[in-house]
Scaffold this motif. Structure first.
Motif, PDB file in Angstrom:
ATOM      1  N   ASP A 192      -1.941   0.220  -6.445  1.00 10.18           N
ATOM      2  CA  ASP A 192      -0.731  -0.091  -5.734  1.00 10.18           C
ATOM      3  C   ASP A 192      -0.123  -0.927  -5.858  1.00 10.18           C
ATOM      4  O   ASP A 192       1.055  -0.926  -6.267  1.00 10.18           O
TER       5      ASP A 192
ATOM      6  N   ASP B 156      -0.804  14.556   2.051  1.00 13.13           N
ATOM      7  CA  ASP B 156      -0.993  12.983   2.347  1.00 13.13           C
ATOM      8  C   ASP B 156      -1.774  12.483   1.183  1.00 13.13           C
ATOM      9  O   ASP B 156      -2.733  13.353   0.350  1.00 13.13           O
TER      10      ASP B 156
ATOM     11  N   TRP C 102      -2.563   8.766  -1.378  1.00 16.86           N
ATOM     12  CA  TRP C 102      -2.463   7.165  -1.242  1.00 16.86           C
ATOM     13  C   TRP C 102      -2.983   6.672  -2.653  1.00 16.86           C
ATOM     14  O   TRP C 102      -3.478   7.753  -3.651  1.00 16.86           O
ATOM     15  N   SER C 103      -3.092   5.698  -3.241  1.00 23.00           N
ATOM     16  CA  SER C 103      -3.502   5.232  -4.728  1.00 23.00           C
ATOM     17  C   SER C 103      -4.608   5.044  -4.268  1.00 23.00           C
ATOM     18  O   SER C 103      -4.671   5.045  -2.854  1.00 23.00           O
TER      19      SER C 103
ATOM     20  N   GLN D 231       0.964  -1.296  -0.383  1.00 23.09           N
ATOM     21  CA  GLN D 231       0.279   0.442  -0.178  1.00 23.09           C
ATOM     22  C   GLN D 231       0.793   1.043   0.175  1.00 23.09           C
ATOM     23  O   GLN D 231       2.013   1.006   0.760  1.00 23.09           O
ATOM     24  N   LEU D 232       0.842   2.273  -1.091  1.00 26.48           N
ATOM     25  CA  LEU D 232       1.184   3.365  -1.077  1.00 26.48           C
ATOM     26  C   LEU D 232       0.942   4.421   0.010  1.00 26.48           C
ATOM     27  O   LEU D 232      -0.151   4.773  -0.290  1.00 26.48           O
ATOM     28  N   HIS D 233       1.819   5.210   0.391  1.00 24.66           N
ATOM     29  CA  HIS D 233       1.472   6.585   0.610  1.00 24.66           C
ATOM     30  C   HIS D 233       2.812   7.413   0.653  1.00 24.66           C
ATOM     31  O   HIS D 233       3.669   6.865   1.368  1.00 24.66           O
TER      32      HIS D 233
ATOM     33  N   LEU E 159      -3.138  10.213  -7.424  1.00 26.05           N
ATOM     34  CA  LEU E 159      -3.675   9.659  -6.150  1.00 26.05           C
ATOM     35  C   LEU E 159      -4.580  10.085  -5.433  1.00 26.05           C
ATOM     36  O   LEU E 159      -5.258  11.148  -6.583  1.00 26.05           O
TER      37      LEU E 159
END
Length: 155
Positions: free
Chosen positions: A107, A98, A100-101, A66-68, A92
């Motif tokens: 991801d 911030d 996220w995908s 998981q991308l962040h 995103l």
């Protein structure tokens, strides 16, 4: 070990363990909440906000890769956030600082692109309307991502 990784290893979470440092990427394991992650800071001068990109595995939630991204500055309201790796572009989801995908499939595609890329950039527009461009070297990223995934698989 860079100052970034040293500070991260000593961060407030009890039970944080360093799995390894791989070029500009580190892999860490947290006991609570149970997660493992690969993390790097962008190229360039250090910033007081401590921007980063991370790829996490959360075994209890069944999440993997998981991308962040934590941006180097707050983005403008409504500004699109784009992650670029080579010719690939990923839109995103974003909050004020911030991103996220949007889903697990994205991801997976981002991690696959990271494995074959040299660098990635995260771009948006700041509150002052000036561009924000955070660039990450990808050397060591694949190894750190794999180390983090294995680190959580051994739990």
């Amino acid at each position: 070990m860079s100052l970034f990784f040293a500070l991260l290893a000593q961060a407030a979470l009890p039970g944080r363990q360093e799995i390894g440092i791989y070029a500009g990427w580190g892999a860490f394991r947290d006991a609570a909440p149970a997660r493992c992650f690969a993390i790097a800071e962008p190229l360039g001068r250090p910033r007081p906000t401590r921007p980063f990109a991370s790829i996490a595995t959360w075994p209890g939630a069944g999440l993997r890769h998981q991308l962040h991204v934590h941006l180097s500055r707050p983005r403008a309201d409504g500004a699109k956030v784009t992650l670029s790796i080579g010719q690939r572009r990923f839109d995103l989801l974003a909050g004020p600082t911030d991103a996220w995908s949007p889903d697990a499939a994205t991801d997976t595609a981002i991690v696959a692109a990271m494995r074959g890329g040299r660098s990635m950039s995260v771009e948006t527009r700041g509150r002052n309307r000036r561009p924000i461009v955070d660039v990450y070297a990808l050397q060591g990223a694949a190894t750190a991502i794999d180390a983090a995934a294995v680190g959580c698989a051994r739990r």
